[in-house]
Design a protein around this motif. Structure first.
Motif, PDB file in Angstrom:
ATOM      1  N   HIS A 151     -23.356 -22.008  45.305  1.00  0.00           N
ATOM      2  CA  HIS A 151     -22.947 -20.674  45.436  1.00  0.00           C
ATOM      3  C   HIS A 151     -23.046 -20.026  43.982  1.00  0.00           C
ATOM      4  N   THR A 152     -22.915 -20.473  42.977  1.00  0.00           N
ATOM      5  CA  THR A 152     -22.765 -20.032  41.622  1.00  0.00           C
ATOM      6  C   THR A 152     -23.989 -20.308  40.660  1.00  0.00           C
TER       7      THR A 152
ATOM      8  N   ARG B 153     -29.895 -16.448  42.991  1.00  0.00           N
ATOM      9  CA  ARG B 153     -29.719 -16.204  44.352  1.00  0.00           C
ATOM     10  C   ARG B 153     -28.597 -17.202  44.979  1.00  0.00           C
ATOM     11  N   PRO B 154     -27.503 -17.057  45.290  1.00  0.00           N
ATOM     12  CA  PRO B 154     -26.667 -17.929  45.645  1.00  0.00           C
ATOM     13  C   PRO B 154     -27.199 -18.690  47.104  1.00  0.00           C
TER      14      PRO B 154
ATOM     15  N   SER C 198     -30.694 -17.943  51.128  1.00  0.00           N
ATOM     16  CA  SER C 198     -30.221 -17.464  49.854  1.00  0.00           C
ATOM     17  C   SER C 198     -30.080 -16.220  49.877  1.00  0.00           C
TER      18      SER C 198
ATOM     19  N   THR D 156     -24.388  -9.299  49.455  1.00  0.00           N
ATOM     20  CA  THR D 156     -23.286 -10.475  49.614  1.00  0.00           C
ATOM     21  C   THR D 156     -23.349 -11.065  50.864  1.00  0.00           C
TER      22      THR D 156
ATOM     23  N   GLU E 288     -21.121 -16.583  51.535  1.00  0.00           N
ATOM     24  CA  GLU E 288     -20.363 -17.796  50.914  1.00  0.00           C
ATOM     25  C   GLU E 288     -19.110 -18.361  51.660  1.00  0.00           C
TER      26      GLU E 288
ATOM     27  N   THR F  82     -12.801 -18.734  47.534  1.00  0.00           N
ATOM     28  CA  THR F  82     -14.010 -19.173  47.023  1.00  0.00           C
ATOM     29  C   THR F  82     -14.115 -20.589  47.002  1.00  0.00           C
TER      30      THR F  82
END
Length: 338
Positions: free
Chosen positions: A173-174, A178-179, A208, A214, A240, A322
């Motif tokens: 995710h981080t 691109r997450p 992605s 978001t 996410e 998260t």
């Protein structure tokens, strides 16, 4: 006899041509996917011939794991044990999912809790993937052992595994421009090496998130039944927090030793979060944990994990934490004095 020999030779030549055609077609597609996934830089990846896979697996003789869309085989090549993933050619979307799996696996393989991609075979109609070998198999078989012989996994081992593969999801995710959303986190996609270090696997359904966005809107919701986030299932919107919901389901399974759908007191189907909500910890935790030496003193940790799992599976995505916050909370729980 001569006709049979001639037919066999023709068949051999045809198969050789088919493998050559597949190699050329798949090679371009895989290279394109790798360049796109790795920020314009080609990822160094080993290619295996189909004959090498046959020899490595003793003609695909030993199955490690079978899923709806693929089969994972055990193989040995140059003294190294490997796992070979073969997609079902009857699945019309198999090539796209295999290419996605290659691209994301290559990108994320640097993380110690992601199953490392070694290479691929381009001679099969659907590219086959070659991974490192996870000796202790899928997490599913280590938690659900009521009908199998074996020793239940100790609570501290379960908690450590939960934290480690949570870290892998947070990394997806981080760590990238691109997450990456895994989109199919479940027990069977978490493999354990010989030291029970978890390896997150199978990026077939991953997406992605585009720059500045978001979420991703998909036309077809893909995943595994009862693990699928309700918001994702009803809207096709993947974020996410979709992974967070999946993770919460796995965390509750690790805690309770229960499947995601169980029978409630009225003998009706009930989701795992609904089953454990508003119950005391001793009623829902895996009995094997309470039978451990010092198990009675684990209640504060168990309660904290229960609360975290329920928060991760909240219907409203805004309430869910998260994955970075999940890893921090699990580290705090791990260090707490039971």
């Amino acid at each position: 006899m001569l006709l049979n020999i001639a037919a066999a030779l023709v068949h051999h030549v045809q198969k050789k041509r088919e493998r050559r055609r597949a190699f050329l077609e798949n090679g371009g597609l895989v290279l394109e996917k790798l360049v796109a996934s790795c920020n314009g830089r080609p990822f160094p990846i080993r290619t295996f011939s189909y004959q090498q896979l046959i020899l490595a697996t003793n003609n695909f003789n030993q199955i490690l794991h079978r899923d709806a869309f693929y089969t994972l085989y055990k193989g040995s090549f140059e003294g190294r044990i490997l796992s070979i993933k073969m997609y079902d050619e009857r699945d019309s979307s198999a090539k796209d999912t295999a290419l996605m799996d290659i691209g994301i696996s290559a990108k994320a393989s640097a993380h110690k809790n992601v199953l490392k991609l070694v290479g691929c075979c381009l001679e099969t109609s659907i590219p086959s993937l070659v991974f490192e070998y996870a000796q202790n198999g899928v997490l599913d078989r280590r938690i659900f052992i009521s009908t199998r012989q074996g020793t239940p996994m100790l609570w501290q081992s379960r908690l450590k595994i939960a934290r480690q593969f949570a870290h892998a999801i947070a990394y997806l995710h981080t760590a990238f421009f691109r997450p990456i959303i895994h989109a199919d986190i479940k027990m069977k996609n978490i493999l354990l090496d010989q030291h029970d270090v978890p390896k997150l696997a199978d990026f077939s359904f991953s997406v992605s998130i585009p720059e500045g966005e978001t979420h991703v809107q998909v036309d077809v919701v893909r995943g595994t039944g009862s693990f699928i986030c309700p918001i994702y299932a009803s809207t096709g919107r993947i974020t996410e927090k979709t992974d967070v919901y999946n993770y919460g389901m796995v965390l509750l399974q690790i805690l309770t030793g229960q499947r995601t759908i169980i029978l409630d007191r009225e003998d009706e189907d009930c989701s795992l979060p609904d089953h454990v909500r508003n119950r005391v910890i001793n009623e829902i935790v895996d009995p094997a944990i309470l039978l451990e030496e010092g198990g009675a003193g684990l209640e504060p940790q168990l309660q904290a994990v229960l609360e975290l799992g329920l928060t991760c599976t909240e219907y409203d995505p805004e309430i869910r934490p998260t994955m970075v916050d999940v890893t921090k909370e699990l580290r705090r729980i791990e260090k707490s004095v039971a």
